[in-house]
Design an enzyme around this catalytic site. Structure first.
Site, PDB file in Angstrom:
ATOM      1  N   HIS A  47      -2.967  40.389 -21.650  1.00  0.00           N
ATOM      2  CA  HIS A  47      -4.281  40.456 -20.877  1.00  0.00           C
ATOM      3  C   HIS A  47      -4.727  38.961 -20.290  1.00  0.00           C
ATOM      4  O   HIS A  47      -4.406  37.914 -20.918  1.00  0.00           O
ATOM      5  CB  HIS A  47      -5.564  40.947 -21.640  1.00  0.00           C
ATOM      6  CG  HIS A  47      -5.903  40.042 -22.938  1.00  0.00           C
ATOM      7  ND1 HIS A  47      -7.029  39.456 -22.755  1.00  0.00           N
ATOM      8  CD2 HIS A  47      -5.069  39.611 -23.901  1.00  0.00           C
ATOM      9  CE1 HIS A  47      -7.016  38.563 -24.147  1.00  0.00           C
ATOM     10  NE2 HIS A  47      -5.771  38.690 -24.672  1.00  0.00           N
ATOM     11  N   ARG A  56     -11.134  42.981 -27.307  1.00  0.00           N
ATOM     12  CA  ARG A  56     -11.539  43.413 -26.095  1.00  0.00           C
ATOM     13  C   ARG A  56     -10.299  44.183 -25.531  1.00  0.00           C
ATOM     14  O   ARG A  56     -10.065  44.888 -24.684  1.00  0.00           O
ATOM     15  CB  ARG A  56     -11.826  42.606 -25.019  1.00  0.00           C
ATOM     16  CG  ARG A  56     -13.071  41.670 -25.239  1.00  0.00           C
ATOM     17  CD  ARG A  56     -13.030  40.457 -24.626  1.00  0.00           C
ATOM     18  NE  ARG A  56     -12.310  39.439 -24.947  1.00  0.00           N
ATOM     19  CZ  ARG A  56     -12.049  38.496 -23.948  1.00  0.00           C
ATOM     20  NH1 ARG A  56     -12.637  38.165 -22.939  1.00  0.00           N
ATOM     21  NH2 ARG A  56     -10.944  37.564 -24.306  1.00  0.00           N
ATOM     22  N   ASP A 114      -6.898  40.533 -29.515  1.00  0.00           N
ATOM     23  CA  ASP A 114      -8.431  40.374 -28.950  1.00  0.00           C
ATOM     24  C   ASP A 114      -9.132  41.841 -29.120  1.00  0.00           C
ATOM     25  O   ASP A 114      -8.502  42.703 -28.775  1.00  0.00           O
ATOM     26  CB  ASP A 114      -8.142  40.016 -27.206  1.00  0.00           C
ATOM     27  CG  ASP A 114      -9.274  39.481 -26.783  1.00  0.00           C
ATOM     28  OD1 ASP A 114     -10.323  40.220 -26.928  1.00  0.00           O
ATOM     29  OD2 ASP A 114      -9.147  38.403 -26.189  1.00  0.00           O
ATOM     30  N   CYS A 152      -2.327  42.464 -27.754  1.00  0.00           N
ATOM     31  CA  CYS A 152      -3.062  41.207 -28.118  1.00  0.00           C
ATOM     32  C   CYS A 152      -4.171  41.599 -29.282  1.00  0.00           C
ATOM     33  O   CYS A 152      -4.748  42.641 -28.987  1.00  0.00           O
ATOM     34  CB  CYS A 152      -3.732  40.378 -27.342  1.00  0.00           C
ATOM     35  SG  CYS A 152      -4.479  38.669 -27.899  1.00  0.00           S
TER      36      CYS A 152
END
Ligand code: CO
Length: 226
Positions: free
Chosen positions: A99, A47, A45, A43
Site C-alpha cells: 500500500h 488500514r 498496517d 502489510c
C-alpha cells in the site's frame, strides 16, 4: 470517537446476532470447513484489512500479514502459511498487496529504523539502493515512496516465485493458482494491479515459459488443483 475495548465485545455480539438473523445457518456452515480461493499476503498496517476493501466474507481470504508485506525466504511462519495454502487449501489466487503511505516503506527509505523492525525492513533498504536512480528521478517524496511501495510488491512476488513451494507447483503442467501484485491506495480506497516483469523472469529462468503472461487479465482461466 475512538473505540473503547468494551465496544469490541459489544459490537461482536451485535454483528453475530444480525448475521444469524439474516442467515440462520451462517455460523454452523462457516464452522464446517474453510475453502478460501485466495491467499492474501499483506502489510500489518491497521488500514489494510483486505476483506473490507474487497467486500469478502469470513472463509474467503487466507491471510498472512507482516510489516511491509515481506515474502521472506527464511520466515518459517510465512512459508508454513504458503505451503498450507498451496498444498492443502489449494487456493486459486495468491495476492501480494502492498500500500501507499506505508510506514515500513518510509522508514526503510530514510534508513533510520532501529531494532528488529530495522532488520526486518533491510530488504527494502536494498531496493532503495538498487533503484536509486529511478527513485531520485522523482522529485516529490510521496510519489517516490509510492514507487518504492510498488517496487517492494514486485520484489516480494519475485521472492514468492523463488520458494520451493511455488517452484514445485510450477513444474506441474498447471500450478493451480495465479499470482497477483497489488498496491492499495489508502487515500482513495482503490486497488491498483501491477504489471509483473514475467518476460524478464522467464529469461533468467525463474519461471517456466508455459506460465501465463498476464494472469491478472485472464478472467476465464480455469484453475486446476496442484
Ligand atoms: Co504498511
Amino acid at each position: 470517537m475512538a473505540k473503547q475495548y468494551k465496544d469490541l465485545i459489544n459490537n461482536n455480539r451485535l454483528w453475530a446476532s444480525e448475521k444469524k438473523e439474516k442467515e440462520p445457518d451462517y455460523f454452523s456452515r462457516l464452522s464446517l470447513a474453510q475453502r478460501p480461493p485466495f491467499l492474501y499476503i499483506g502489510c500489518s498496517d491497521s488500514r489494510m484489512p483486505l476483506d473490507t476493501y474487497t467486500n469478502t466474507e469470513p472463509g474467503e481470504l487466507f491471510v498472512h500479514r507482516n510489516i511491509a508485506n515481506q515474502v521472506s525466504l527464511t520466515d518459517i511462519n510465512f512459508l508454513s502459511v504458503l505451503e498450507y495454502a498451496v498444498n492443502v487449501l489449494k487456493v486459486q489466487h495468491i495476492i501480494v498487496c502492498g500500500h501507499y503511505h506505508c510506514g515500513g516503506i518510509a522508514a526503510a527509505y530514510h534508513g533510520k529504523v532501529k531494532g528488529l523492525v530495522g532488520n526486518w525492513t533491510n530488504p527494502i533498504r536494498d531496493l532503495v539502493l538498487n533503484y536509486n536512480s529511478e527513485l531520485n528521478a522523482i522529485e516529490d517524496l510521496d510519489k517516490r515512496l509510492d514507487l518504492l511501495s510498488e517496487l517492494n510488491v514486485i520484489q516480494q512476488v519475485e521472492n514468492l516465485y523463488k520458494t520451493n513451494i511455488v517452484q514445485h507447483a510450477l513444474q506441474k503442467c498447471h500450478a493451480g493458482f495465479q499470482i497477483h501484485a497489488w498496491v492499495l491506495d489508502i487515500s482513495t480506497g482503490l486497488i491498483k494491479e501491477l504489471e509483473l516483469p514475467m518476460e524478464a523472469w522467464k529469461n533468467k529462468g525463474l519461471i517456466p515459459e508455459t506460465v501465463e503472461e498476464d494472469p491478472g487479465k485472464n478472467e476465464n482461466h480455469e484453475a486446476h488443483g496442484v
